[in-house]
Design a protein around this motif. Structure first.
Motif, PDB file in Angstrom:
ATOM      1  N   ALA A 138      32.000  -1.306  18.017  1.00  0.00           N
ATOM      2  CA  ALA A 138      31.742  -1.392  16.573  1.00  0.00           C
ATOM      3  C   ALA A 138      31.304  -0.044  16.016  1.00  0.00           C
ATOM      4  CB  ALA A 138      30.684  -2.455  16.299  1.00  0.00           C
ATOM      5  N   MET A 139      30.372   0.619  16.703  1.00  0.00           N
ATOM      6  CA  MET A 139      29.888   1.919  16.250  1.00  0.00           C
ATOM      7  C   MET A 139      31.009   2.953  16.248  1.00  0.00           C
ATOM      8  SD  MET A 139      26.255   1.817  18.281  1.00  0.00           S
ATOM      9  CE  MET A 139      26.106   3.599  18.316  1.00  0.00           C
ATOM     10  N   SER A 140      31.869   2.897  17.256  1.00  0.00           N
ATOM     11  CA  SER A 140      32.995   3.819  17.334  1.00  0.00           C
ATOM     12  C   SER A 140      33.978   3.590  16.189  1.00  0.00           C
ATOM     13  CB  SER A 140      33.713   3.645  18.676  1.00  0.00           C
ATOM     14  OG  SER A 140      34.699   4.629  18.859  1.00  0.00           O
ATOM     15  N   SER A 141      33.945   2.372  15.630  1.00  0.00           N
ATOM     16  CA  SER A 141      34.786   2.031  14.471  1.00  0.00           C
ATOM     17  C   SER A 141      34.070   2.300  13.155  1.00  0.00           C
ATOM     18  CB  SER A 141      35.176   0.549  14.550  1.00  0.00           C
ATOM     19  OG  SER A 141      35.783   0.251  15.791  1.00  0.00           O
ATOM     20  N   ALA A 142      32.920   2.991  13.234  1.00  0.00           N
ATOM     21  CA  ALA A 142      32.120   3.394  12.068  1.00  0.00           C
ATOM     22  C   ALA A 142      31.394   2.232  11.406  1.00  0.00           C
ATOM     23  CB  ALA A 142      32.976   4.143  11.047  1.00  0.00           C
ATOM     24  N   LEU A 184      19.259   2.761  42.993  1.00  0.00           N
ATOM     25  CA  LEU A 184      19.705   2.335  41.660  1.00  0.00           C
ATOM     26  C   LEU A 184      20.291   3.518  40.905  1.00  0.00           C
ATOM     27  CD1 LEU A 184      16.749   0.007  40.595  1.00  0.00           C
ATOM     28  CD2 LEU A 184      19.046  -0.698  41.287  1.00  0.00           C
ATOM     29  N   TYR A 185      21.412   3.264  40.218  1.00  0.00           N
ATOM     30  CA  TYR A 185      22.112   4.323  39.494  1.00  0.00           C
ATOM     31  C   TYR A 185      22.461   3.842  38.089  1.00  0.00           C
ATOM     32  CZ  TYR A 185      22.676   6.572  44.038  1.00  0.00           C
ATOM     33  OH  TYR A 185      22.435   7.166  45.246  1.00  0.00           O
ATOM     34  N   LEU A 186      22.349   4.750  37.143  1.00  0.00           N
ATOM     35  CA  LEU A 186      22.718   4.435  35.768  1.00  0.00           C
ATOM     36  C   LEU A 186      24.196   4.746  35.583  1.00  0.00           C
ATOM     37  CD1 LEU A 186      21.846   3.626  32.884  1.00  0.00           C
ATOM     38  CD2 LEU A 186      21.430   6.054  32.444  1.00  0.00           C
ATOM     39  N   LEU A 187      24.946   3.753  35.127  1.00  0.00           N
ATOM     40  CA  LEU A 187      26.359   3.959  34.828  1.00  0.00           C
ATOM     41  C   LEU A 187      26.453   4.419  33.379  1.00  0.00           C
ATOM     42  CD1 LEU A 187      29.311   3.808  35.563  1.00  0.00           C
ATOM     43  CD2 LEU A 187      29.273   1.362  35.111  1.00  0.00           C
ATOM     44  N   LYS A 188      26.812   5.659  33.201  1.00  0.00           N
ATOM     45  CA  LYS A 188      26.853   6.263  31.867  1.00  0.00           C
ATOM     46  C   LYS A 188      27.681   5.410  30.908  1.00  0.00           C
ATOM     47  CE  LYS A 188      28.231  10.590  29.579  1.00  0.00           C
ATOM     48  NZ  LYS A 188      26.962  10.901  28.906  1.00  0.00           N
ATOM     49  N   ALA A 189      27.104   5.095  29.767  1.00  0.00           N
ATOM     50  CA  ALA A 189      27.793   4.269  28.777  1.00  0.00           C
ATOM     51  C   ALA A 189      28.999   5.001  28.214  1.00  0.00           C
ATOM     52  CB  ALA A 189      26.831   3.905  27.647  1.00  0.00           C
ATOM     53  N   GLY A 190      30.065   4.257  28.009  1.00  0.00           N
ATOM     54  CA  GLY A 190      31.263   4.861  27.430  1.00  0.00           C
ATOM     55  C   GLY A 190      32.322   3.814  27.156  1.00  0.00           C
ATOM     56  N   ILE A 191      33.146   4.070  26.165  1.00  0.00           N
ATOM     57  CA  ILE A 191      34.262   3.178  25.846  1.00  0.00           C
ATOM     58  C   ILE A 191      35.488   4.023  25.516  1.00  0.00           C
ATOM     59  CG2 ILE A 191      32.764   1.361  24.908  1.00  0.00           C
ATOM     60  CD1 ILE A 191      33.865   2.331  22.093  1.00  0.00           C
ATOM     61  N   ASN A 192      36.604   3.375  25.324  1.00  0.00           N
ATOM     62  CA  ASN A 192      37.822   4.065  24.912  1.00  0.00           C
ATOM     63  C   ASN A 192      37.747   4.316  23.407  1.00  0.00           C
ATOM     64  OD1 ASN A 192      40.388   4.939  24.271  1.00  0.00           O
ATOM     65  ND2 ASN A 192      41.414   3.477  25.615  1.00  0.00           N
ATOM     66  N   ILE A 193      37.208   5.475  23.020  1.00  0.00           N
ATOM     67  CA  ILE A 193      36.978   5.746  21.599  1.00  0.00           C
ATOM     68  C   ILE A 193      38.288   5.940  20.823  1.00  0.00           C
ATOM     69  CG2 ILE A 193      34.642   6.650  21.898  1.00  0.00           C
ATOM     70  CD1 ILE A 193      35.789   9.475  21.779  1.00  0.00           C
ATOM     71  N   LYS A 194      39.398   6.132  21.543  1.00  0.00           N
ATOM     72  CA  LYS A 194      40.700   6.244  20.858  1.00  0.00           C
ATOM     73  C   LYS A 194      41.182   4.868  20.399  1.00  0.00           C
ATOM     74  CE  LYS A 194      42.213  10.347  23.418  1.00  0.00           C
ATOM     75  NZ  LYS A 194      43.198  10.889  24.402  1.00  0.00           N
ATOM     76  N   LYS A 240      24.289   5.435   7.509  1.00  0.00           N
ATOM     77  CA  LYS A 240      24.270   4.817   8.831  1.00  0.00           C
ATOM     78  C   LYS A 240      25.687   4.683   9.398  1.00  0.00           C
ATOM     79  CE  LYS A 240      19.974   2.155   8.298  1.00  0.00           C
ATOM     80  NZ  LYS A 240      19.202   2.723   9.411  1.00  0.00           N
ATOM     81  N   LYS A 241      26.610   4.375   8.555  1.00  0.00           N
ATOM     82  CA  LYS A 241      28.014   4.223   8.942  1.00  0.00           C
ATOM     83  C   LYS A 241      28.550   5.523   9.549  1.00  0.00           C
ATOM     84  CE  LYS A 241      32.443   3.122   6.661  1.00  0.00           C
ATOM     85  NZ  LYS A 241      32.831   1.896   7.396  1.00  0.00           N
ATOM     86  N   GLU A 242      28.288   6.636   8.883  1.00  0.00           N
ATOM     87  CA  GLU A 242      28.764   7.936   9.347  1.00  0.00           C
ATOM     88  C   GLU A 242      28.069   8.344  10.651  1.00  0.00           C
ATOM     89  OE1 GLU A 242      31.053  11.449   9.290  1.00  0.00           O
ATOM     90  OE2 GLU A 242      31.246   9.538   8.234  1.00  0.00           O
ATOM     91  N   LYS A 243      26.784   8.095  10.743  1.00  0.00           N
ATOM     92  CA  LYS A 243      26.033   8.482  11.947  1.00  0.00           C
ATOM     93  C   LYS A 243      26.430   7.637  13.155  1.00  0.00           C
ATOM     94  CE  LYS A 243      22.077  10.482   9.522  1.00  0.00           C
ATOM     95  NZ  LYS A 243      20.681  10.301   9.076  1.00  0.00           N
ATOM     96  N   MET A 288      29.162   8.118  18.549  1.00  0.00           N
ATOM     97  CA  MET A 288      30.070   7.638  19.585  1.00  0.00           C
ATOM     98  C   MET A 288      31.107   8.667  20.004  1.00  0.00           C
ATOM     99  SD  MET A 288      29.168   4.760  20.731  1.00  0.00           S
ATOM    100  CE  MET A 288      30.642   4.526  21.720  1.00  0.00           C
ATOM    101  N   ARG A 289      31.201   9.794  19.304  1.00  0.00           N
ATOM    102  CA  ARG A 289      32.207  10.793  19.686  1.00  0.00           C
ATOM    103  C   ARG A 289      31.933  11.368  21.070  1.00  0.00           C
ATOM    104  NH1 ARG A 289      35.734   8.564  17.799  1.00  0.00           N
ATOM    105  NH2 ARG A 289      34.160   7.039  17.278  1.00  0.00           N
ATOM    106  N   ASP A 290      30.688  11.346  21.531  1.00  0.00           N
ATOM    107  CA  ASP A 290      30.352  11.864  22.860  1.00  0.00           C
ATOM    108  C   ASP A 290      30.195  10.741  23.895  1.00  0.00           C
ATOM    109  OD1 ASP A 290      30.312  14.564  22.120  1.00  0.00           O
ATOM    110  OD2 ASP A 290      28.278  14.384  21.342  1.00  0.00           O
ATOM    111  N   MET A 291      30.703   9.561  23.573  1.00  0.00           N
ATOM    112  CA  MET A 291      30.533   8.410  24.475  1.00  0.00           C
ATOM    113  C   MET A 291      31.902   7.905  24.946  1.00  0.00           C
ATOM    114  SD  MET A 291      27.168   7.768  24.499  1.00  0.00           S
ATOM    115  CE  MET A 291      26.734   6.041  24.621  1.00  0.00           C
ATOM    116  N   SER A 292      32.758   8.818  25.341  1.00  0.00           N
ATOM    117  CA  SER A 292      34.107   8.435  25.750  1.00  0.00           C
ATOM    118  C   SER A 292      34.102   7.790  27.134  1.00  0.00           C
ATOM    119  CB  SER A 292      35.027   9.654  25.760  1.00  0.00           C
ATOM    120  OG  SER A 292      34.728  10.492  26.851  1.00  0.00           O
ATOM    121  N   ILE A 293      35.133   7.011  27.422  1.00  0.00           N
ATOM    122  CA  ILE A 293      35.274   6.370  28.724  1.00  0.00           C
ATOM    123  C   ILE A 293      35.530   7.417  29.807  1.00  0.00           C
ATOM    124  CG2 ILE A 293      37.770   5.948  28.540  1.00  0.00           C
ATOM    125  CD1 ILE A 293      35.151   3.502  29.986  1.00  0.00           C
ATOM    126  N   SER A 294      36.108   8.553  29.427  1.00  0.00           N
ATOM    127  CA  SER A 294      36.356   9.629  30.399  1.00  0.00           C
ATOM    128  C   SER A 294      35.048  10.174  30.950  1.00  0.00           C
ATOM    129  CB  SER A 294      37.151  10.766  29.742  1.00  0.00           C
ATOM    130  OG  SER A 294      38.425  10.328  29.361  1.00  0.00           O
TER     131      SER A 294
END
Length: 381
Positions: free
Chosen positions: A294-298, A177-187, A346-349, A354-360
């Motif tokens: 949603a979080m990446s959109s603040a 079993l492997y964890l697929l690191k969470a990430g999205i296209n934050i751009k 909460k909005k700012e946090k 999400m800045r460190d949760m990029s799809i890359s």
């Protein structure tokens, strides 16, 4: 280690859902990082843009998926898929969905003697039980999945919340079993997309506190409970915004509820960034990509205490609630809409988290783990 080739097979690639966006984003990342990564699917649906590393075979037959009307159930061209896989000669075949396309790929891999791995995107036993309320259907789904995944050499989950389930229901062991690191296209999901003019066509006061939900408007997503909560809460100066395919047989007749239908691309990015908070009542999602979008959109988020989203949401930027405890959910919405200082914090946090949760980051982690899987398999020969 020498360069590896990976072929990913999925029944859903060009649909309007988080899994499709995830696969499309991975396809782009593969090109960016010059990785030999090809996606195969079979659908009559069209992509909004060209993907040189996505191969789509026209299905022989299609119909609407039972309990998931926005997806197609297809009869894919087995021999064309098998021929393409043979031509690609992947070191590892990744199957993303246990549907008909995934089954074609699994049979092809067994015939071609290619090792198989996969990604567990959806808790199908819970999903089927939510829709049918039938314990036998849930049991049958588990039996089918256990058989389907039995040849797999490794299985990825998008959150470690489901490791226990994969071990108990499907018979996997920890080392497979492997964890697929969470990430999205934050751009693509950022507060810079905020545009209040998108609300102009809709008949509600734009100054209302906008509570957003994105996903299928369906029973297994618990949207019926969200609507009941909204009626009970009688929220002052709030508007519930629903985005997604409507599959719930429940009339929405309330001026404080606005249904936008299906949104994608920049239009969806603007909806996120122009809302005020996000609520996700589902208990069957293995991750909850829309929550991260949603979080990446603040946006501060409200999620349930079951499923994948609770593994990364915390009190700094959101709430983890029992969706069956209506008062708990109502309290969270009221707190966000009435306590401006707490809301802004909460909005700012949420945005910063999400800045460190990029799809890359997610793609490179995925690639590295696949190299490890292949190295382990080769050492066993």
């Amino acid at each position: 280690m020498e360069k590896i080739k990976i072929c990913l097979i999925s029944d859903t690639v060009f649909d309007v859902n988080g899994v499709s966006r995830f696969i499309q984003d991975f396809s782009k990342e593969a090109i960016s990082f010059e990785k030999d990564f090809t996606v195969i699917t079979s659908t009559k649906k069209k992509a909004e843009e060209e993907f040189p590393n996505i191969v789509n075979f026209k299905p022989i037959f299609r119909m609407r998926m039972p309990y998931y009307k926005s997806l197609d159930l297809v009869l894919p061209p087995f021999f064309k898929i098998k021929k393409k896989i043979k031509e690609l000669k992947p070191d590892l075949l990744h199957i993303s969905t246990p549907g008909t396309v995934g089954l074609c790929a699994l049979i092809s891999a067994m015939l071609l003697k290619i090792p198989v791995a996969g990604i567990y995107h959806t808790d199908f036993p819970a999903y089927m039980y939510k829709n049918t309320k039938n314990a036998f259907v849930r049991w049958g789904t588990i039996k089918f999945l256990k058989l389907f995944y039995s040849p797999y050499k490794a299985l990825f989950s998008r959150s470690d919340e489901y490791f226990k389930t994969l071990k108990e229901q499907l018979g996997f062991v920890d080392e497979d079993l492997y964890l697929l690191k969470a990430g999205i296209n934050i751009k693509s999901f950022d507060r810079s997309f905020k545009d209040e003019t998108i609300w102009d066509p809709y008949n509600f006061d734009k100054n209302r506190f906008k509570v957003l939900y994105v996903g299928r408007i369906s029973v297994e997503k618990n949207v019926h409970k969200l609507l009941d909560i909204w009626q009970k809460g009688k929220f002052e100066n709030c508007q519930l915004i629903l985005v997604g395919d409507k599959e719930l047989n429940k009339e929405i007749k309330d001026e404080t509820i606005t249904y936008l239908g299906r949104k994608r691309g920049k239009e969806l990015s603007k909806v996120y960034a122009s809302s005020d908070c996000f609520i996700f009542p589902s208990t069957t999602d293995t991750l909850g990509q829309v929550v991260m979008e949603a979080m990446s959109s603040a946006l501060p988020v409200i999620v349930t205490n079951k499923g994948g989203p609770k593994t990364f949401v915390n009190s700094d930027f959101g709430y983890i609630v029992d969706i069956n405890n209506y008062d708990e959910v109502i309290k969270a919405i009221n707190e966000l809409s009435k306590d401006k200082q707490k809301y802004l914090a909460k909005k700012e946090k949420a945005y910063l988290f999400m800045r460190d949760m990029s799809i890359s980051h997610s793609f490179l982690d995925f690639w590295q783990k696949n190299e490890e899987i292949l190295e382990k398999l080769r050492s066993l020969k």
